[in-house]
Motif scaffolding. Structure first.
Motif, PDB file in Angstrom:
ATOM      1  N   GLY A  75       0.784  -1.223   0.000  1.00 34.80           N
ATOM      2  CA  GLY A  75       0.000   0.000   0.000  1.00 34.80           C
ATOM      3  C   GLY A  75       0.817   1.276   0.000  1.00 34.80           C
ATOM      4  N   PHE A  76       2.034   1.254  -0.566  1.00 37.28           N
ATOM      5  CA  PHE A  76       2.894   2.432  -0.603  1.00 37.28           C
ATOM      6  C   PHE A  76       2.460   3.372  -1.729  1.00 37.28           C
ATOM      7  CE2 PHE A  76       7.086   1.903   1.811  1.00 37.28           C
ATOM      8  CZ  PHE A  76       6.499   1.116   2.784  1.00 37.28           C
ATOM      9  N   ILE A  77       2.346   4.652  -1.398  1.00 32.25           N
ATOM     10  CA  ILE A  77       2.032   5.687  -2.378  1.00 32.25           C
ATOM     11  C   ILE A  77       3.105   6.773  -2.277  1.00 32.25           C
ATOM     12  CG2 ILE A  77       0.407   7.512  -3.017  1.00 32.25           C
ATOM     13  CD1 ILE A  77      -1.848   5.697  -2.154  1.00 32.25           C
ATOM     14  N   LEU A  78       3.653   7.147  -3.433  1.00 29.98           N
ATOM     15  CA  LEU A  78       4.714   8.165  -3.466  1.00 29.98           C
ATOM     16  C   LEU A  78       4.224   9.397  -4.205  1.00 29.98           C
ATOM     17  CD1 LEU A  78       7.698   8.908  -2.858  1.00 29.98           C
ATOM     18  CD2 LEU A  78       8.254   7.994  -5.123  1.00 29.98           C
ATOM     19  N   ARG A  79       4.387  10.552  -3.557  1.00 31.42           N
ATOM     20  CA  ARG A  79       4.110  11.846  -4.166  1.00 31.42           C
ATOM     21  C   ARG A  79       5.420  12.631  -4.232  1.00 31.42           C
ATOM     22  NH1 ARG A  79      -0.481  10.739  -0.995  1.00 31.42           N
ATOM     23  NH2 ARG A  79      -2.465  11.023  -2.107  1.00 31.42           N
ATOM     24  N   TYR A  80       5.640  13.345  -5.340  1.00 23.72           N
ATOM     25  CA  TYR A  80       6.872  14.117  -5.461  1.00 23.72           C
ATOM     26  C   TYR A  80       6.676  15.256  -6.444  1.00 23.72           C
ATOM     27  CZ  TYR A  80       7.489  11.410  -9.765  1.00 23.72           C
ATOM     28  OH  TYR A  80       7.302  10.842 -10.995  1.00 23.72           O
ATOM     29  N   GLN A  81       7.578  16.226  -6.350  1.00 27.25           N
ATOM     30  CA  GLN A  81       7.562  17.349  -7.277  1.00 27.25           C
ATOM     31  C   GLN A  81       8.905  18.062  -7.230  1.00 27.25           C
ATOM     32  OE1 GLN A  81       5.107  20.866  -6.430  1.00 27.25           O
ATOM     33  NE2 GLN A  81       4.365  20.798  -8.546  1.00 27.25           N
ATOM     34  N   LYS A  82       9.348  18.523  -8.401  1.00 22.21           N
ATOM     35  CA  LYS A  82      10.543  19.360  -8.469  1.00 22.21           C
ATOM     36  C   LYS A  82      10.086  20.798  -8.272  1.00 22.21           C
ATOM     37  CE  LYS A  82      14.605  20.369 -11.309  1.00 22.21           C
ATOM     38  NZ  LYS A  82      15.291  20.122 -12.599  1.00 22.21           N
ATOM     39  N   THR A  83      10.297  21.302  -7.065  1.00 21.12           N
ATOM     40  CA  THR A  83       9.761  22.623  -6.715  1.00 21.12           C
ATOM     41  C   THR A  83      10.685  23.758  -7.116  1.00 21.12           C
ATOM     42  OG1 THR A  83      10.668  22.280  -4.499  1.00 21.12           O
ATOM     43  CG2 THR A  83       8.341  21.772  -4.826  1.00 21.12           C
ATOM     44  N   GLU A  84      11.979  23.495  -7.230  1.00 24.99           N
ATOM     45  CA  GLU A  84      12.943  24.488  -7.698  1.00 24.99           C
ATOM     46  C   GLU A  84      13.951  23.779  -8.592  1.00 24.99           C
ATOM     47  OE1 GLU A  84      14.668  26.652  -4.487  1.00 24.99           O
ATOM     48  OE2 GLU A  84      12.739  27.094  -3.531  1.00 24.99           O
ATOM     49  N   SER A  85      14.930  24.511  -9.113  1.00 25.73           N
ATOM     50  CA  SER A  85      15.895  23.921 -10.052  1.00 25.73           C
ATOM     51  C   SER A  85      16.683  22.778  -9.433  1.00 25.73           C
ATOM     52  CB  SER A  85      16.848  24.999 -10.567  1.00 25.73           C
ATOM     53  OG  SER A  85      17.559  25.592  -9.488  1.00 25.73           O
ATOM     54  N   SER A  86      16.932  22.844  -8.140  1.00 27.77           N
ATOM     55  CA  SER A  86      17.689  21.779  -7.476  1.00 27.77           C
ATOM     56  C   SER A  86      17.022  21.375  -6.156  1.00 27.77           C
ATOM     57  CB  SER A  86      19.128  22.238  -7.213  1.00 27.77           C
ATOM     58  OG  SER A  86      19.144  23.373  -6.377  1.00 27.77           O
ATOM     59  N   LEU A  87      15.694  21.395  -6.151  1.00 28.18           N
ATOM     60  CA  LEU A  87      14.966  21.023  -4.944  1.00 28.18           C
ATOM     61  C   LEU A  87      13.811  20.093  -5.300  1.00 28.18           C
ATOM     62  CD1 LEU A  87      14.600  21.386  -1.871  1.00 28.18           C
ATOM     63  CD2 LEU A  87      13.051  23.296  -2.385  1.00 28.18           C
ATOM     64  N   TRP A  88      13.852  18.902  -4.722  1.00 27.63           N
ATOM     65  CA  TRP A  88      12.810  17.904  -4.940  1.00 27.63           C
ATOM     66  C   TRP A  88      12.114  17.619  -3.609  1.00 27.63           C
ATOM     67  CZ3 TRP A  88      11.648  15.043  -9.529  1.00 27.63           C
ATOM     68  CH2 TRP A  88      12.421  15.398 -10.633  1.00 27.63           C
ATOM     69  N   SER A  89      10.793  17.612  -3.646  1.00 25.10           N
ATOM     70  CA  SER A  89       9.996  17.342  -2.446  1.00 25.10           C
ATOM     71  C   SER A  89       9.299  15.992  -2.603  1.00 25.10           C
ATOM     72  CB  SER A  89       8.950  18.438  -2.239  1.00 25.10           C
ATOM     73  OG  SER A  89       9.562  19.704  -2.123  1.00 25.10           O
ATOM     74  N   PHE A  90       9.328  15.194  -1.531  1.00 31.13           N
ATOM     75  CA  PHE A  90       8.746  13.854  -1.543  1.00 31.13           C
ATOM     76  C   PHE A  90       7.806  13.666  -0.350  1.00 31.13           C
ATOM     77  CE2 PHE A  90      12.688  13.477  -3.866  1.00 31.13           C
ATOM     78  CZ  PHE A  90      12.422  12.557  -4.862  1.00 31.13           C
ATOM     79  N   VAL A  91       6.738  12.913  -0.578  1.00 26.58           N
ATOM     80  CA  VAL A  91       5.875  12.447   0.507  1.00 26.58           C
ATOM     81  C   VAL A  91       5.561  10.982   0.243  1.00 26.58           C
ATOM     82  CG1 VAL A  91       3.676  12.658   1.703  1.00 26.58           C
ATOM     83  CG2 VAL A  91       4.852  14.715   0.900  1.00 26.58           C
TER      84      VAL A  91
END
Length: 383
Positions: A75-91
């Motif tokens: 039941g693993f769900i991954l959310r992510y986004q490249k918010t800046e040029s060198s910044l990645w956010s994960f949940v």
């Protein structure tokens, strides 16, 4: 009166004849129920990519994140986004099973040499980076690794019966080989050393961050792993029980039953022996911590060799020691099957093969058990 005495005598004889085999069948049934009941069935209905949950305690907005189910079995769900040029956010979210969850970033899909983010909740909940320097717990070092984590944005919390682990990485492109793991229930890292207990389940995957497409990564020696598991399951766990059923319930087809029994057991012994050898070779190459599984496998192989020796040295049917030989042969065979069933399920667990393998092997065992019970009652009714 004589008829009544005869029926009572026959009834007692039936009970006496059924007792050992019935006990063996009941033992197999209990083992099957125990392992199935402990299989990790998870429910991920409280979170899905079709919705954007409002998560209290995370410092960044996830409503526009890309979202993918990355490990259906857990039941693993991954959310992510490249918010800046060198910044990645994960949940990363997963069912809250009172265990830690982890995501590792690897260059080749292997655990050793990768860096992982581990999160857990509870009275001493937290989130830390670990460097996975080896397969032993002592080789997993906290607060080390190659990931540049922004510590002030990291969080691990529980909401709606799920764990949410949020973090941000300072990188132009995260590694695409991702590892996921679930820890043992109730065993969390604690101060001052924050040592990590060995995971219960894990999987190695790859992901395309642009499309979100992901797939399972073939782990090293995957073919050898598969051969080891399949050969042992078929040899010790399937063919051997079938051979026992043939020997007990088809003796009216003499001498055909004997040759069929010997052929099936010989095939099972050969497949199982090759499977054990594959396991020993695999253990030597990957140096896995599977001492109990290995010991059980060796014991099963020894019991199989004893059965072959007993067959070659079996006394004549009219011999006075034939009765004791039968006791020995039947007893060792039943112990072998019981240990084999336990070790196959244990091997599925160690190999993180998933619920499909548990269910598949369980269905086969249940089918054989039903056939044996029906045949036992038919045999009892004919007497």
């Amino acid at each position: 009166m004589l008829y009544l005495d005869t029926q009572i005598s026959r009834g007692a004889q039936r009970k006496k004849e059924m007792k050992p085999t019935s006990f063996f069948f009941v033992t197999l049934l209990l083992l099957f129920i125990i392992f199935i009941s402990h299989a990790p069935f998870v429910n991920s209905e409280t979170d899905s990519c079709s919705s954007s949950p409002s998560i209290n305690g995370i410092s960044f907005d996830i409503t526009k994140f890309q979202c993918f189910s990355v490990w259906d079995a857990q039941g693993f769900i991954l959310r992510y986004q490249k918010t800046e040029s060198s910044l990645w956010s994960f949940v990363l979210s997963a069912p809250d099973t009172n265990a830690y969850i982890a995501i590792g970033f690897s260059s080749d899909g292997s655990m050793v040499g990768s860096s992982a983010i581990v999160g857990w909740v509870g009275s001493n909940g937290g989130i830390k980076q670990y460097y996975l320097g080896g397969t032993q717990s002592s080789s997993v070092e906290p607060n080390k690794g190659s990931l540049q984590v922004l510590g002030n944005t990291s969080a691990a919390l529980s909401q709606s019966q799920r764990i949410y682990m949020a973090f941000q990485l300072d990188t132009t492109q995260p590694q695409s080989k991702l590892l996921y793991a679930v820890g043992p229930q109730g065993q969390f890292p604690s101060s001052p050393e924050f040592r990590l207990s060995q995971h219960e389940y894990k999987i190695s995957t790859r992901i395309d961050y642009l499309t979100g497409q992901s797939g399972t990564v073939q782990t090293p020696y995957s073919r050898l792993r598969m051969s080891h598991g399949v050969l042992n399951m078929l040899g010790w766990g399937v063919l051997m029980p079938i051979g026992i059923i043939v020997a007990r319930y088809f003796k009216q087809f003499d001498p055909t039953w004997f040759y069929v029994h010997v052929s099936i057991q010989s095939g099972g012994f050969i497949l199982g022996s090759v499977g054990v050898v594959c396991g020993l070779v695999l253990n030597d190459r990957i140096n896995a911590n599977v001492a109990k599984h290995k010991a059980l496998g060796i014991v099963i192989l020894v019991l199989g060799c004893l059965q072959v020796t007993a067959f070659l040295a079996r006394p004549d049917k009219v011999s006075k020691v034939r009765k004791y030989w039968n006791w020995y042969h039947h007893g060792v065979g039943k112990v072998l099957i019981a240990l084999a069933v336990v070790n196959v399920f244990y091997g599925i667990h160690l190999g993180n093969a998933g619920n499909g393998w548990n269910a598949g092997f369980g269905v086969v065992l249940a089918s054989l058990l039903i056939v044996a019970i029906v045949a036992e009652f038919r045999k009892w009714a004919r007497k």
